[in-house]
Design an enzyme around this catalytic site. Structure first.
Site, PDB file in Angstrom:
ATOM      1  N   HIS A 130       0.815  -1.218   0.000  1.00 42.74           N
ATOM      2  CA  HIS A 130       0.000   0.000   0.000  1.00 42.74           C
ATOM      3  C   HIS A 130       0.849   1.268   0.000  1.00 42.74           C
ATOM      4  CE1 HIS A 130       0.437  -0.361   4.496  1.00 42.74           C
ATOM      5  NE2 HIS A 130       0.502   0.950   4.394  1.00 42.74           N
ATOM      6  N   ASP A 160       0.092  -7.659   1.226  1.00 38.27           N
ATOM      7  CA  ASP A 160       0.488  -6.262   1.426  1.00 38.27           C
ATOM      8  C   ASP A 160       2.011  -6.113   1.486  1.00 38.27           C
ATOM      9  OD1 ASP A 160       0.079  -3.552   1.623  1.00 38.27           O
ATOM     10  OD2 ASP A 160      -0.145  -3.561   3.803  1.00 38.27           O
ATOM     11  N   SER A 234       4.762   2.820   7.704  1.00 36.88           N
ATOM     12  CA  SER A 234       4.431   1.632   6.920  1.00 36.88           C
ATOM     13  C   SER A 234       5.621   1.143   6.113  1.00 36.88           C
ATOM     14  CB  SER A 234       3.283   1.920   5.948  1.00 36.88           C
ATOM     15  OG  SER A 234       2.049   1.760   6.580  1.00 36.88           O
TER      16      SER A 234
END
Length: 501
Positions: A130, A160, A234
């Site tokens: 993402h 992911d 992230s």
């Protein structure tokens, strides 16, 4: 839309401001002036004074900032396709949704920030999918401030994970993979990344929980941590006391837009294998079965004669799918895929996802009181197909029905009732007219308006059929009865134990 669990990914940058939901902060990418060096030995222990300095000295040079230029959309750049599933997960846990100010939108290209880490000296970098999803340009900033263009080697939305590659004039510092399977609750960990674009940051905490399932895909097995992580973290590494990567920081629970001490990381034991496949092939073709599944509770096991509450209960089979062609039926309980036992729905999801499209495999299912082996040819993971995934519901999910001893009143499906419930003509059964709040059906989640379509895998057409089937189950010595109910267009199994009269 309230975004209860944010991907702490790349935060959207508009002009000279970093946009996080409704909050804006002055933006400046800081970079350390520390010279790039090969990782040092940490000795596997904290220093005598309890400092993490030796670990940080070794790992920080291998942590990078990832800046992407993304296609303009009408949605906030720090949301992802998985956010809605995460939001639903927390709603199901009874966590209230906060009210947020309207999101800001970018009319042109949006910039975004994330983190990553280098796993080989020639410039291979691991991050979250993402972070780079929909990116038209990717740049990596090394710890010494060097900015390099990055090439996307491969990405996989279901896990992911993504792998990038940069060309550097010299070998780069790296971080080694660790073994997340050895992590225990209470173990110390460090999260490293670039939150809010302020520069590489290190936070410390402990492992709070293992095996968290957020219903985002077949690989849900998150490590929950309390180390503060925020937007921009992230893709950054979660490292253990040896300085090795045991997880990839991926998501946070964020009712206020920042860290509240509940974060989630992808375990290294899962990520390492997937990253290797992405390096080699660029993508992963996941297996596809075509079923909806739910847990086997003790009541379900009692209802169907299983000795243990294990397996994956098939709530629905999609027409024309590999499952349908193999003869899998609603009400089957999948107990094994090949030689691998299936104890939970998550086991089945992962085992199927790991199979290659076109592979032939044997499924063991519990049906009519015995094990049946079915041969299936696994399908592919086209965008129009869905992975075998757990039905989104609580442990006491579903609805049940039966005789008044279960605590419900039944009525036939008249044309008026069918129209009121917006039921297709092909749906038959009995409608739950009322539920006694003190009986087992209420405890199982049964609600007025639920439609019972089968009892112990036997289709029913009206209230009389339901009452007869429940009575037969009681006479056969069953401790509970398994019902398939329809509510709001979705079918779900629920086992309701027999209550004392």
């Amino acid at each position: 839309m309230s975004n209860i669990l944010r991907k702490h990914r790349a935060a959207a940058l508009v002009g000279a401001a970093i946009v996080l939901g409704a909050a804006s902060l002055p933006f400046a990418i800081s970079s350390s002036s520390t010279a790039l060096a090969a990782p040092a030995e940490t000795g596997g222990m904290l220093a005598s004074n309890g400092s993490f300095a030796s670990i940080v000295d070794a790992d920080k040079p291998a942590v990078v900032t990832i800046t992407t230029t993304m296609k303009a959309t009408n949605a906030s750049a720090d949301s992802s396709p998985m956010d809605e599933q995460f939001r639903q997960f927390f709603e199901q846990q009874g966590i209230p949704l906060p009210h947020q100010a309207p999101q800001q939108h970018e009319s042109q290209h949006a910039m975004a920030l994330g983190s990553g880490f280098i796993i080989s000296p020639d410039g291979v970098i691991v991050t979250n999918n993402h972070v780079i999803d929909n990116a038209i340009d990717i740049k990596v900033t090394l710890d010494d401030g060097t900015e390099l263009p990055a090439k996307l080697l491969g990405a996989d939305a279901k896990s992911d994970l993504a792998v990038l590659k940069v060309q550097a004039p010299h070998p780069l510092a790296t971080i080694a993979w660790g073994d997340s399977d050895k992590l225990k609750l209470g173990d110390q960990i460090l999260a490293i990344g670039n939150p809010f674009g302020i520069g590489t940051t290190v936070t410390a905490g402990i492992v709070s929980a293992r095996g968290r399932d957020l219903h985002s895909g077949p690989y849900d097995d998150f490590i929950q941590i309390d180390a503060p992580i925020n937007h921009g973290n992230s893709g950054g590494p979660l490292v253990d006391r040896d300085g090795n990567v045991v997880g990839i920081n991926t998501a946070i629970y964020s009712p206020n837009g920042g860290s509240v001490g509940v974060g989630f990381a992808i375990p290294s034991s899962e990520a390492k294998t997937i990253v290797a496949k992405l390096q080699k092939d660029g993508s992963i073709d996941h297996g596809y079965l075509g079923v909806q599944i739910q847990p086997v509770t003790q009541d379900v096991a009692d209802a169907v004669g299983l000795s243990k509450a294990e397996g994956a209960l098939v709530a629905a089979v999609t027409n024309g799918t590999p499952a349908a062609h193999a003869g899998i039926k609603t009400g089957d309980i999948v107990t094994a895929v090949g030689s691998e036992n299936v104890k939970t729905p998550k086991d089945l999801s992962r085992l199927v996802a790991d199979l290659s499209p076109g592979a032939k495999e044997t499924l063991a299912v519990w049906r009519d009181g015995k094990t049946v082996d079915l041969n299936v040819t696994v399908g592919g993971n086209e965008d129009t197909q869905k992975q075998a995934a757990a039905v989104e519901s609580s442990d006491d999910q579903g609805q049940a029905a039966g005789q008044p001893s279960l605590g419900i009143g039944l009525a036939d499906l008249t044309p008026d009732v069918r129209q009121q419930l917006n039921l297709p003509h092909g749906v038959n059964g009995a409608v739950v007219a009322n539920v006694n709040p003190d009986k087992s059906a209420a405890a199982a989640g049964i609600q007025p308006g639920d439609v019972i379509v089968s009892v112990n895998d036997k289709p029913v057409h009206d209230a009389r059929d339901v009452k007869t089937a429940v009575a037969d189950a009681g006479k056969a010595g069953r401790k509970s009865v398994l019902l398939l109910i329809e509510r709001g267009g979705n079918k779900t199994f629920v086992a309701v134990p027999f209550a004392a009269a």
